[in-house]
Design an enzyme around this catalytic site. Structure first.
Site, PDB file in Angstrom:
ATOM      1  N   ASP A   1      93.423  71.956  11.341  1.00 27.43           N
ATOM      2  CA  ASP A   1      94.587  72.633  10.760  1.00 27.43           C
ATOM      3  C   ASP A   1      94.276  74.132  10.781  1.00 27.43           C
ATOM      4  O   ASP A   1      93.393  74.605  10.070  1.00 27.43           O
ATOM      5  CB  ASP A   1      94.791  72.117   9.329  1.00 27.43           C
ATOM      6  CG  ASP A   1      95.973  72.787   8.629  1.00 27.43           C
ATOM      7  OD1 ASP A   1      96.311  73.932   8.986  1.00 27.43           O
ATOM      8  OD2 ASP A   1      96.524  72.169   7.697  1.00 27.43           O
TER       9      ASP A   1
ATOM     10  N   HIS B   1      93.422  70.835   3.064  1.00 26.48           N
ATOM     11  CA  HIS B   1      94.714  71.103   2.424  1.00 26.48           C
ATOM     12  C   HIS B   1      95.423  69.813   2.001  1.00 26.48           C
ATOM     13  O   HIS B   1      95.329  68.790   2.674  1.00 26.48           O
ATOM     14  CB  HIS B   1      95.583  71.856   3.428  1.00 26.48           C
ATOM     15  CG  HIS B   1      96.813  72.471   2.847  1.00 26.48           C
ATOM     16  ND1 HIS B   1      98.028  71.844   2.863  1.00 26.48           N
ATOM     17  CD2 HIS B   1      97.004  73.667   2.241  1.00 26.48           C
ATOM     18  CE1 HIS B   1      98.935  72.634   2.298  1.00 26.48           C
ATOM     19  NE2 HIS B   1      98.335  73.748   1.915  1.00 26.48           N
TER      20      HIS B   1
ATOM     21  N   LYS C   1     102.895  81.480   8.530  1.00 27.47           N
ATOM     22  CA  LYS C   1     101.931  82.433   7.983  1.00 27.47           C
ATOM     23  C   LYS C   1     101.871  83.664   8.893  1.00 27.47           C
ATOM     24  O   LYS C   1     102.816  84.433   8.890  1.00 27.47           O
ATOM     25  CB  LYS C   1     100.619  81.731   7.724  1.00 27.47           C
ATOM     26  CG  LYS C   1     100.831  80.853   6.467  1.00 27.47           C
ATOM     27  CD  LYS C   1      99.843  79.835   6.164  1.00 27.47           C
ATOM     28  CE  LYS C   1     100.326  79.100   4.903  1.00 27.47           C
ATOM     29  NZ  LYS C   1      99.719  77.797   4.726  1.00 27.47           N
TER      30      LYS C   1
ATOM     31  N   HIS D   1      95.574  79.149   8.726  1.00 22.72           N
ATOM     32  CA  HIS D   1      95.122  80.511   8.402  1.00 22.72           C
ATOM     33  C   HIS D   1      94.270  81.135   9.504  1.00 22.72           C
ATOM     34  O   HIS D   1      93.609  82.143   9.286  1.00 22.72           O
ATOM     35  CB  HIS D   1      94.358  80.510   7.077  1.00 22.72           C
ATOM     36  CG  HIS D   1      95.232  80.085   5.938  1.00 22.72           C
ATOM     37  ND1 HIS D   1      96.058  80.964   5.271  1.00 22.72           N
ATOM     38  CD2 HIS D   1      95.457  78.863   5.394  1.00 22.72           C
ATOM     39  CE1 HIS D   1      96.739  80.297   4.347  1.00 22.72           C
ATOM     40  NE2 HIS D   1      96.391  79.029   4.404  1.00 22.72           N
TER      41      HIS D   1
ATOM     42  N   SER E   1      91.880  77.344   3.305  1.00 21.92           N
ATOM     43  CA  SER E   1      92.956  78.165   2.755  1.00 21.92           C
ATOM     44  C   SER E   1      92.652  78.755   1.387  1.00 21.92           C
ATOM     45  O   SER E   1      93.203  79.788   1.031  1.00 21.92           O
ATOM     46  CB  SER E   1      94.247  77.356   2.696  1.00 21.92           C
ATOM     47  OG  SER E   1      94.076  76.197   1.923  1.00 21.92           O
TER      48      SER E   1
ATOM     49  N   ASN F   1     101.001  85.359   2.946  1.00 18.65           N
ATOM     50  CA  ASN F   1     100.366  84.865   4.169  1.00 18.65           C
ATOM     51  C   ASN F   1     100.999  85.469   5.427  1.00 18.65           C
ATOM     52  O   ASN F   1     100.705  85.026   6.529  1.00 18.65           O
ATOM     53  CB  ASN F   1     100.489  83.344   4.245  1.00 18.65           C
ATOM     54  CG  ASN F   1      99.832  82.668   3.061  1.00 18.65           C
ATOM     55  OD1 ASN F   1      98.750  83.050   2.634  1.00 18.65           O
ATOM     56  ND2 ASN F   1     100.491  81.663   2.506  1.00 18.65           N
TER      57      ASN F   1
ATOM     58  N   GLU G   1      90.246  71.867   8.097  1.00 19.54           N
ATOM     59  CA  GLU G   1      90.910  73.133   8.354  1.00 19.54           C
ATOM     60  C   GLU G   1      89.973  73.968   9.225  1.00 19.54           C
ATOM     61  O   GLU G   1      88.751  73.779   9.178  1.00 19.54           O
ATOM     62  CB  GLU G   1      91.190  73.873   7.038  1.00 19.54           C
ATOM     63  CG  GLU G   1      92.222  73.156   6.185  1.00 19.54           C
ATOM     64  CD  GLU G   1      92.526  73.870   4.875  1.00 19.54           C
ATOM     65  OE1 GLU G   1      92.650  75.103   4.873  1.00 19.54           O
ATOM     66  OE2 GLU G   1      92.650  73.179   3.862  1.00 19.54           O
TER      67      GLU G   1
END
Ligand SMILES: *Cc1c(COP(=O)(O)O)cnc(C)c1O
Length: 379
Positions: free
Chosen positions: A207, A134, A231, A210, A182, A48, A178
């Site tokens: 969130d 997540h 990440k 990513h 992810s 990541n 998210e």
């Protein structure tokens, strides 16, 4: 065998029988996107560290300087003496980058979710979570004592239905999602979710683990934007960006921050340096997505929406075998199994970074084209 070990040994065997046992494997990091495992060099599509910032010279220099100046540890919780000088720069850079009044740094992304959600909602409140959120958002939700309901992935109609049915019986409501999923790499419809939240007097929390450093900076309508520094920022730590009132409140109530030691100064300084590179170099930030799209184009898949591309093979054993085959060809690709993803959706997960070369991506795609794996893709 002692009773505890006998009990656990049996559990391990059950996991192994379902191809669900996981193991820690020593992995070294080499040049560019290469890693070493069992003495063998592999090209990793599992990291990541999307921009390679974990080893960027400016980031290393900032970390080294802080290490020498402040030492290895923070010595206490942030509320005691652990808020060392390095935090102020990082928190203002985060707030600036995210376009919020304020930011609060936690020990990790996991700790940020685990502390923030129960600080905001509790018993008698409602949490609506995207079904694919997540584990650490769901853990935070569970810990809060609020009623937790999951809506189908990115399904606004389902979220609306749950709100219509259950919002009125609850005091406060928090919707969690998210920004970039992810394990699927797709993105949440943030502005539609925000509209829905306004309509039902609910708060929105995202969130962005990513998204930071991978997607172009854009306005996020959420009340609470959490994320990680582990990440694309290449280091370690988590954060929440929100209003000043919100971060002030979290600083005095989020238990994962209150009762855990502050981050090492070098981690804070590294993240600050990484964030300034992310803010200053949009071309670098565009690379992981461009690389992911090169891969999806080569395989005739839908264009990637982020740096993450899943190839769903459904069964655990098949996915593990596929990962082993790729490893034999010199590629490290994560086999993702339940409970990380829903039962029956085990997958290979490819993560693209700015460090990958076109030749590496093309070689990987050429190998995959020869396998039967693409046939397993859900419509
Ligand atoms: C990795 C991840 C986290 C956890 O962040 P850490 O800093 O590694 O604890 C939280 N949420 C999502 C979506 C993640 O992918």
């Amino acid at each position: 065998m002692p009773a505890l070990d006998a009990f656990l040994q049996q559990k391990l065997e059950l996991l192994a029988a379902r191809h669900a046992r996981r193991e820690l494997r020593a992995t070294g990091r080499g040049q560019g996107a290469t890693v070493t495992r069992d003495g063998k060099s592999l090209i990793s599509f599992s990291d990541n560290d999307y921009l390679g910032l974990s080893r960027h010279p400016e980031v290393l220099a900032a970390a080294a300087e802080a290490l020498t100046r402040y030492g290895t540890g923070a010595a206490a919780s942030r509320l005691v003496t652990g808020t060392h000088e390095a935090y102020a720069a990082l928190e203002s850079a985060l707030a600036n980058y995210k376009g919020t009044q304020s930011a609060l740094v936690f020990g990790s992304g996991y700790l940020a979710n685990l502390g923030t959600i129960p600080a905001i909602v509790g018993k008698g409140d409602l949490i609506l979570a995207d079904r694919l959120s997540h584990a650490c958002m769901l853990d935070g939700a569970r810990l809060s004592g609020a009623t937790v309901m999951r809506y189908s992935h990115n399904n606004l109609d389902h979220a609306r239905m749950l709100l219509e049915e259950h919002r009125a019986e609850h005091h406060h409501c928090l919707l969690i999602t998210e920004t970039v999923f992810s394990m699927d790499g797709d993105r949440a419809p943030l502005s539609a979710l925000s509209t829905l939240c306004h309509e039902f007097d609910a708060w929105l929390m995202t969130d962005d683990a990513h998204g930071l450093g991978v997607l172009p900076r854009e306005k996020n309508p959420a009340d609470i934007q959490m994320g990680t520094l582990s990440k694309a920022a290449g280091g370690y730590g988590g954060y929440v960006c929100a209003s000043r009132t919100c971060t002030d409140y979290l600083a005095t109530t989020a238990r994962s921050m209150m009762f855990s030691t502050g981050l090492p100064p070098a981690s804070v300084a590294a993240a600050t340096a990484a964030l300034s590179i992310i803010a200053a170099e949009p071309e670098l930030v565009a690379k992981p997505l461009a690389n992911a799209r090169r891969f999806t184009a080569a395989l005739g898949l839908e264009p990637a929406q982020s740096a993450i591309v899943p190839l769903v093979l459904r069964e655990n054993d098949k996915t593990l075998a596929a990962a082993r085959e790729l490893e034999e060809e010199g590629f490290l690709v994560a086999a993702i199994r339940p409970p990380t993803v829903p039962e029956g959706t085990a997958r290979l997960r490819f993560a693209f970074s700015a460090l990958h070369t076109d030749a590496q991506i093309d070689a990987l795609a050429a190998i995959i084209r020869k396998k039967e794996w693409l046939c397993a893709q859900p419509a």
